[in-house]
Design a protein around this motif. Structure first.
Motif, PDB file in Angstrom:
ATOM      1  N   LEU A 172       7.595  -3.922   4.561  1.00  0.00           N
ATOM      2  CA  LEU A 172       6.579  -4.185   5.407  1.00  0.00           C
ATOM      3  C   LEU A 172       7.374  -3.403   6.656  1.00  0.00           C
ATOM      4  O   LEU A 172       8.446  -3.321   6.830  1.00  0.00           O
ATOM      5  CB  LEU A 172       6.874  -5.650   5.868  1.00  0.00           C
ATOM      6  CG  LEU A 172       6.166  -6.023   7.086  1.00  0.00           C
ATOM      7  CD1 LEU A 172       4.635  -5.925   7.123  1.00  0.00           C
ATOM      8  CD2 LEU A 172       6.589  -7.417   7.374  1.00  0.00           C
ATOM      9  N   VAL A 195       3.277  -2.551   2.997  1.00  0.00           N
ATOM     10  CA  VAL A 195       2.350  -3.200   4.153  1.00  0.00           C
ATOM     11  C   VAL A 195       2.529  -2.521   5.343  1.00  0.00           C
ATOM     12  O   VAL A 195       3.791  -2.752   5.883  1.00  0.00           O
ATOM     13  CB  VAL A 195       2.557  -4.595   3.984  1.00  0.00           C
ATOM     14  CG1 VAL A 195       1.380  -5.152   4.789  1.00  0.00           C
ATOM     15  CG2 VAL A 195       2.243  -5.219   2.577  1.00  0.00           C
ATOM     16  N   SER A 197       1.841  -2.887   9.357  1.00  0.00           N
ATOM     17  CA  SER A 197       1.220  -3.632  10.222  1.00  0.00           C
ATOM     18  C   SER A 197       1.513  -3.371  11.778  1.00  0.00           C
ATOM     19  O   SER A 197       2.400  -2.630  12.239  1.00  0.00           O
ATOM     20  CB  SER A 197       1.903  -5.199   9.913  1.00  0.00           C
ATOM     21  OG  SER A 197       3.307  -5.320  10.367  1.00  0.00           O
ATOM     22  N   LYS A 224      -1.370  -1.153   2.065  1.00  0.00           N
ATOM     23  CA  LYS A 224      -2.580  -1.794   2.677  1.00  0.00           C
ATOM     24  C   LYS A 224      -1.914  -1.924   4.277  1.00  0.00           C
ATOM     25  O   LYS A 224      -0.802  -1.786   4.659  1.00  0.00           O
ATOM     26  CB  LYS A 224      -2.741  -2.932   2.131  1.00  0.00           C
ATOM     27  CG  LYS A 224      -1.676  -4.225   2.215  1.00  0.00           C
ATOM     28  CD  LYS A 224      -2.248  -5.309   1.456  1.00  0.00           C
ATOM     29  CE  LYS A 224      -1.080  -6.330   1.471  1.00  0.00           C
ATOM     30  NZ  LYS A 224      -1.766  -7.726   0.793  1.00  0.00           N
TER      31      LYS A 224
END
Length: 348
Positions: A172, A195, A197, A224
């Motif tokens: 992340l 990920v 973010s 993503k």
């Protein structure tokens, strides 16, 4: 990531630190006054005095400039070339992708071969009052819209040089801005999932565009984007699920220290091998205060000053004045320290 790094002039260190802090206060004051003027009739009552004061302050502070360690070769990319590149998911229609506020940059990743990433950014001069108003409304900052920050480039470079740590891991990136480090991890390592973010929905929109552009460069790695606010309770499905959390220059705003530390703790796996990798300049006492809060939350941390010989060599040349390509270099605000954070009592 914070806004407008305080690249102070290079006289005495103490004077530089004071100048940097003063500049930061002026910058946020300018934004505050601009928003107040926009939402009230004070400008009409004052004539042009408010505008004059804003202009005066703006002209008396250092502007954000595109400086960095230049660790990853990059060059502007014409939109026509981006449209024609395979796998960009925009079907050859320039209107489907980007606008006049956007610029396109091609990064050639180090390590040999022809590995590259194409990223779309907002132009550095295109930040608008609407962006600031949105940040106030949702308690987020606009720093991810400004540029790719030096610490983000260093983080990306560090991840390329330590690609083995990401093999088969779920990763992340927090406060990612346009997502260079997360995209580099996805493109140059064998991570299982990445990920990327940020708390700003506008920024996450750009992250998703950049994922789409580079989709064919990630191999089997799942990639993503995600809107992730540090000060909100995280969804149960992502709690304690990440092997590695990475972030760059996310410790400047002290009001976010507690929520950032708690976010790291809540998202890291309960494992002896899980860790967070932060690259952050000291920025006065901001980093030290964050490290204290990390420990208060039961996390362990290790700070490493010399973590890469290339970055360290450049840093020392900037400080000594041997390399003048970054004339306003200030180690307190420009050189990111490596912070390794673990949820267990010791870091191997």
């Amino acid at each position: 990531m914070d806004s407008w790094p305080s690249h102070s002039p290079s006289p005495a260190a103490a004077r530089s630190r004071g100048h940097g802090a003063s500049n930061a206060s002026k910058r946020w004051g300018i934004l505050r006054r601009a928003l107040l003027d926009r939402s009230s009739s004070s400008r009409a009552l004052d004539g042009t005095s408010s505008d004059h004061q804003i202009k005066h302050n703006t002209n008396n502070i250092s502007r954000k400039v595109s400086r960095g360690f230049n660790l990853i070769e990059c060059h502007p990319l014409p939109i026509s070339q981006l449209v024609k590149s395979p796998g960009n998911s925009i079907n050859g229609n320039e209107n489907d992708f980007g606008c006049q506020k956007d610029v396109y940059v091609c990064y050639k990743l180090p390590g040999g071969g022809s590995s590259k990433l194409d990223l779309v950014y907002r132009r550095e001069d295109s930040l608008e009052l609407n962006d600031i108003e949105a940040s106030n409304r949702y308690n987020i900052d606009t720093t991810g819209l400004v540029c790719c920050w030096p610490s983000e480039e260093v983080l990306a470079y560090y991840c390329i040089g330590h690609s083995d740590m990401f093999r088969s891991k779920k990763v992340l990136e927090l406060g990612s801005g346009y997502g260079l480090a997360g995209l580099v991890i996805a493109a140059s390592t064998d991570a299982d999932e990445v990920v990327i973010s940020d708390g700003n929905p506008q920024v996450v929109g750009y992250i998703q565009k950049n994922i789409s552009i580079n989709a064919e460069r990630f191999g089997e790695t799942k990639v993503k984007s995600m809107i992730l606010h540090w000060d909100k309770e995280q969804a149960s499905e992502i709690l304690n699920t990440f092997d590695i959390v990475v972030a760059s220059d996310c410790t400047f705003f002290k009001q976010f220290h507690v929520s950032l530390a708690q976010t790291v703790k809540s998202l890291l796996k309960h494992s002896a091998t899980s860790q967070a990798i932060f690259l952050s300049p000291r920025r006065g006492d901001s980093l030290d205060k964050f490290l204290g809060i990390i420990k208060e939350n039961g996390l362990s941390c290790e700070v490493i000053e010399n973590y890469d010989h290339t970055v360290w060599d450049l840093h020392n040349k900037y400080v000594a004045g041997e390399d003048r390509t970054w004339p306003n270099y200030d180690k307190e605000h420009c050189y990111p320290l490596l912070v390794r954070i673990s949820s267990v009592s010791s870091i191997s």
